[in-house]
Design a protein around this motif. Structure first.
Motif, short mmCIF file in Angstrom:
data_model
loop_
_atom_site.label_atom_id
_atom_site.label_comp_id
_atom_site.label_asym_id
_atom_site.label_seq_id
_atom_site.Cartn_x
_atom_site.Cartn_y
_atom_site.Cartn_z
N GLN A 44 62.22 -66.82 10.74
CA GLN A 44 61.39 -66.62 11.93
C GLN A 44 62.02 -67.32 13.13
O GLN A 44 62.58 -68.41 12.99
N VAL A 45 61.94 -66.68 14.28
CA VAL A 45 62.49 -67.24 15.51
C VAL A 45 61.40 -67.27 16.57
O VAL A 45 60.69 -66.29 16.76
N GLN A 46 61.27 -68.39 17.23
CA GLN A 46 60.32 -68.51 18.34
C GLN A 46 61.13 -68.65 19.64
O GLN A 46 62.12 -69.38 19.68
N LEU A 47 60.67 -67.96 20.67
CA LEU A 47 61.36 -67.95 21.96
C LEU A 47 60.40 -68.38 23.06
O LEU A 47 59.27 -67.89 23.12
N VAL A 48 60.87 -69.27 23.92
CA VAL A 48 60.05 -69.73 25.04
C VAL A 48 60.88 -69.65 26.32
O VAL A 48 61.92 -70.32 26.44
N GLU A 49 60.42 -68.83 27.26
CA GLU A 49 61.11 -68.68 28.54
C GLU A 49 60.57 -69.68 29.56
O GLU A 49 59.42 -70.11 29.48
N SER A 50 61.41 -70.00 30.52
CA SER A 50 61.01 -70.83 31.65
C SER A 50 61.91 -70.52 32.83
O SER A 50 62.95 -69.88 32.66
N GLY A 51 61.50 -70.98 34.01
CA GLY A 51 62.35 -70.83 35.18
C GLY A 51 61.93 -69.77 36.16
O GLY A 51 62.54 -69.63 37.22
N GLY A 52 60.90 -69.01 35.84
CA GLY A 52 60.45 -68.00 36.78
C GLY A 52 59.75 -68.63 37.97
O GLY A 52 59.52 -69.84 38.02
N GLY A 53 59.44 -67.80 38.96
CA GLY A 53 58.75 -68.30 40.14
C GLY A 53 58.86 -67.33 41.30
O GLY A 53 59.24 -66.18 41.14
N LEU A 54 58.53 -67.84 42.48
CA LEU A 54 58.56 -67.07 43.71
C LEU A 54 59.80 -67.45 44.51
O LEU A 54 60.07 -68.64 44.71
N VAL A 55 60.55 -66.46 44.96
CA VAL A 55 61.78 -66.72 45.70
C VAL A 55 61.91 -65.68 46.80
O VAL A 55 61.43 -64.54 46.65
N GLN A 56 62.54 -66.05 47.88
CA GLN A 56 62.76 -65.10 48.96
C GLN A 56 63.93 -64.17 48.62
O GLN A 56 64.83 -64.54 47.86
N ALA A 57 63.91 -62.99 49.22
CA ALA A 57 65.01 -62.05 49.02
C ALA A 57 66.33 -62.72 49.41
O ALA A 57 66.41 -63.43 50.42
N GLY A 58 67.34 -62.49 48.58
CA GLY A 58 68.63 -63.12 48.79
C GLY A 58 68.80 -64.43 48.05
O GLY A 58 69.92 -64.97 47.99
N GLY A 59 67.72 -64.94 47.52
CA GLY A 59 67.75 -66.21 46.82
C GLY A 59 68.18 -66.09 45.37
O GLY A 59 68.55 -65.00 44.90
N GLN A 61 65.25 -52.50 19.22
CA GLN A 61 66.20 -53.14 18.31
C GLN A 61 66.01 -54.65 18.22
O GLN A 61 66.76 -55.31 17.49
N TYR A 62 65.07 -55.19 18.94
CA TYR A 62 64.87 -56.64 18.98
C TYR A 62 63.64 -57.02 18.16
O TYR A 62 62.60 -56.41 18.26
N ASN A 63 63.81 -58.06 17.36
CA ASN A 63 62.76 -58.45 16.42
C ASN A 63 61.81 -59.51 16.97
O ASN A 63 60.67 -59.60 16.52
N TYR A 64 62.30 -60.32 17.89
CA TYR A 64 61.52 -61.46 18.36
C TYR A 64 61.47 -61.45 19.88
O TYR A 64 62.47 -61.15 20.54
N TRP A 65 60.31 -61.84 20.41
CA TRP A 65 60.09 -61.81 21.86
C TRP A 65 59.41 -63.08 22.32
O TRP A 65 58.57 -63.66 21.60
N GLY A 66 59.76 -63.50 23.52
CA GLY A 66 59.04 -64.59 24.16
C GLY A 66 57.81 -64.06 24.87
O GLY A 66 57.54 -62.86 24.87
#
Length: 124
Positions: A1-16, A110-115
């Motif tokens: 079993q694989v667990q996935l945790v994403e981070s780093g998203g947010g609000l950014v201006q165009a070009g950023g 084709q992907y088995n695990y998702w965050g």
């Protein structure tokens, strides 16, 4: 079993820029091919970038080529997505995914695990 945790998203201006991270746990996670997908409201989930288990091969969607870069640090069981020159069309929930083979596929089937996903919003 694989667990996935994403981070780093947010609000950014165009070009950023933003850098997303995906921390994987599980004893064989470092050998799995990893992919980043995104889904905007009312649209299907689409492939963004993928990287092989060893990190030697990468694949990108045409819409992000030259702007995004995927990489992985198997010692840290972490995959990254560096996103530059962002525009409003990049606004979506971004998902990290793993498949229990080392080669890259672009189909989400084709992907088995998702965050759980991380929101990226680009303001114009």
């Amino acid at each position: 079993q694989v667990q996935l945790v994403e981070s780093g998203g947010g609000l950014v201006q165009a070009g950023g820029s933003l850098r997303l991270s995906c921390a994987a746990s599980g004893r064989t996670a470092s050998r799995y091919a990893m992919g980043w997908f995104r889904q905007a409201p009312g649209k299907e989930r689409e492939f963004v970038a993928g990287i092989s288990g060893s990190g030697s091969s990468t694949v990108y969607a045409d819409s992000v080529k030259g702007r995004f870069a995927i990489s992985r640090d198997n010692a840290k069981n972490t995959v990254y997505l560096q996103m530059n020159s962002l525009n409003a069309e990049d606004t979506a929930v971004y998902y990290c995914a793993a498949r229990d083979m080392s080669n890259i596929y672009v189909s989400p089937l084709q992907y088995n695990y998702w965050g759980q996903g991380t929101q990226v919003t680009v303001s114009s």
